[in-house]
Scaffold this motif. Structure first.
Motif, PDB file in Angstrom:
ATOM      1  N   HIS A  28       0.634  -1.256   0.025  1.00 20.37           N
ATOM      2  CA  HIS A  28       0.072  -0.152   0.103  1.00 20.37           C
ATOM      3  C   HIS A  28       0.895   1.317  -0.130  1.00 20.37           C
ATOM      4  N   GLY A  29       2.000   1.082  -0.275  1.00 20.15           N
ATOM      5  CA  GLY A  29       3.040   2.379  -0.141  1.00 20.15           C
ATOM      6  C   GLY A  29       3.036   3.288  -1.491  1.00 20.15           C
ATOM      7  N   GLU A  30       3.757   4.029  -1.490  1.00 19.90           N
ATOM      8  CA  GLU A  30       3.712   5.120  -2.444  1.00 19.90           C
ATOM      9  C   GLU A  30       4.374   4.514  -3.744  1.00 19.90           C
ATOM     10  N   LEU A  31       3.824   5.253  -4.864  1.00 21.67           N
ATOM     11  CA  LEU A  31       4.284   4.804  -6.130  1.00 21.67           C
ATOM     12  C   LEU A  31       5.660   5.098  -6.329  1.00 21.67           C
ATOM     13  N   CYS A  32       6.424   4.212  -6.944  1.00 19.69           N
ATOM     14  CA  CYS A  32       7.784   4.287  -7.154  1.00 19.69           C
ATOM     15  C   CYS A  32       8.040   4.634  -8.750  1.00 19.69           C
ATOM     16  N   SER A  33       9.381   5.140  -8.734  1.00 15.22           N
ATOM     17  CA  SER A  33       9.596   5.627 -10.290  1.00 15.22           C
ATOM     18  C   SER A  33       9.779   4.184 -11.067  1.00 15.22           C
ATOM     19  N   CYS A  34       9.696   3.002 -10.793  1.00  9.20           N
ATOM     20  CA  CYS A  34       9.851   1.762 -11.403  1.00  9.20           C
ATOM     21  C   CYS A  34       8.413   1.339 -11.846  1.00  9.20           C
ATOM     22  N   GLY A  35       7.328   2.099 -11.232  1.00 12.01           N
ATOM     23  CA  GLY A  35       5.919   1.652 -11.672  1.00 12.01           C
ATOM     24  C   GLY A  35       5.320   0.853 -10.603  1.00 12.01           C
ATOM     25  N   GLY A  36       5.916   0.570  -9.652  1.00 10.88           N
ATOM     26  CA  GLY A  36       5.502  -0.581  -8.376  1.00 10.88           C
ATOM     27  C   GLY A  36       5.227   0.284  -7.189  1.00 10.88           C
TER      28      GLY A  36
END
Length: 391
Positions: free
Chosen positions: A251-259
């Motif tokens: 449920h974490g924040e959106l990462c630059s990798c798309g995950g």
């Protein structure tokens, strides 16, 4: 023609090629040791050595170092210096490091150029690498260059040579094979830079003589490379070793990798900079220095990261059961408590077997030299593989 070595389960490469591979990895070796390693008779080994010495591919070394083995004295055998030289190039965020060696493995020259915490473009960094290689070659009389090994950012597609991962935006889509061809104009082998650091630690550093080696890199990126009997585990698509973009919070924040909820967002150098930007500043070296000098906010940020990293490393140790866990990267320069906290978390979250693994700091640190030596080893293997070794 294929031969069967003693105890082999199937066909093996010709003796000459196998013998040369041993010499690339082990250096000068007695015939008796070659026979034991390859599972062949001394008569067979002596015959192949004589042929390759006669063709100028191998040489016999004189001197006191040629001690007796099994009661029999005799010269050690080595690859000939006449095979030319190779270069190993390691490109990391803060350095471009280059070594030039003979194909036999003798170090002839090395160079390093530092830079700010910025990867730069592929064209820029390969231009720098090419100039450093030229400088090294000029220093030793401009011998012919047989091959080059290059370590670079990102997961490199083994079929195309293109950087195939987007995380952090480092060189995604860059054609490293084409850059290498234009820069060096000789056969080139490519590898991820952190995987080369892992090879160096397993071959000559903190993991020497142990297997498996789990090599952890902690800095702007977070990596976990496994080396088994000197061979790094690359994966089917060249993507092995990615630690930072594993999910720790769905449920974490959106990462630059798309995950979402990637470890990189909580425990990387980038995460620590973001956390301390408004209190200490955004200069990474300044943040490391603040922690080393005892700044409470900086130390707290590094120890929080160490807790999360230690638990993640424990999960890997549970799966791999390594003989040693080698931890390297800039983050270790913050405070001795950083590695101590990682060790505590690994032990607290591992079963009995994984707790037996040694956990030690990397020998080569973040200088890039270990990676350039490993890149040169790959180049030496490539140079030897192109020879007609007969046998």
């Amino acid at each position: 023609m294929l031969e069967r070595g003693f105890g082999a389960a199937g066909p093996v490469p010709r003796t000459g090629a196998r013998l040369a591979d041993v010499l690339v990895d082990s250096g000068p070796t007695h015939r008796a040791e070659l026979a034991r390693t390859l599972g062949l008779s001394r008569t067979r080994i002596s015959s192949v050595v004589a042929e390759l010495v006669g063709r100028g591919i191998l040489t016999e070394l004189d001197g006191a170092a040629n001690d007796a083995i099994d009661g029999r004295a005799g010269p050690r055998v080595a690859l000939s210096d006449r095979l030319g030289v190779v270069a190993g190039v390691q490109i990391i965020t803060t350095h471009t490091s280059v070594v030039v060696q003979t194909v036999a493995g003798e170090l002839l020259a090395e160079r390093q150029q530092d830079r700010p915490l910025d990867p730069g473009t592929g064209e820029e960094r390969f231009t720098i690498a090419g100039r450093l290689v030229e400088d090294c070659l000029a220093e030793v009389g401009s011998p012919p260059l047989a091959a080059v090994g290059v370590g670079a950012f990102g997961q490199i597609d083994p079929d195309t040579g293109v950087v195939s991962t987007r995380p952090n935006g480092l060189w995604w889509g860059v054609d490293l094979r084409e850059l290498s061809r234009r820069t060096f104009a000789v056969p080139t082998v490519l590898q991820n830079n952190t995987r080369l650091e892992a090879m160096a630690e397993a071959s000559w550093g903190a993991g020497k003589g142990l297997s498996p080696v789990l090599s952890i890199g902690l800095g702007r990126g977070l990596t976990a490379n496994t080396v088994v009997d000197g061979i790094p585990m690359i994966g089917a698509h060249g993507g092995g070793g990615e630690l930072g973009h594993t999910t720790i919070d769905i449920h974490g924040e959106l990462c630059s990798c798309g995950g979402r909820g990637c470890l990189w967002m909580s425990a990387s150098a980038t995460a620590i900079v973001n956390r301390l930007r408004n209190t200490i500043g955004s200069d990474w070296e300044g943040i490391i220095g603040a922690a080393a000098e005892g700044n409470p906010a900086a130390i707290h940020a590094f120890l929080d990261a160490a807790d999360v990293l230690g638990i993640s490393i424990a999960s890997l140790a549970n799966i791999i059961d390594p003989a040693v866990i080698v931890v390297g990267g800039d983050m270790l320069r913050s405070t001795p408590r950083f590695l101590e906290r990682i060790i505590t978390q690994v032990h607290d979250h591992s079963p009995t077997a994984a707790r037996q693994a040694q956990i030690v700091p990397a020998t080569f640190g973040g200088t890039g030299r270990g990676g350039s030596l490993a890149a040169a080893l790959l180049a030496r293997r490539l140079a030897v593989s192109s020879l007609d070794l007969g046998g």
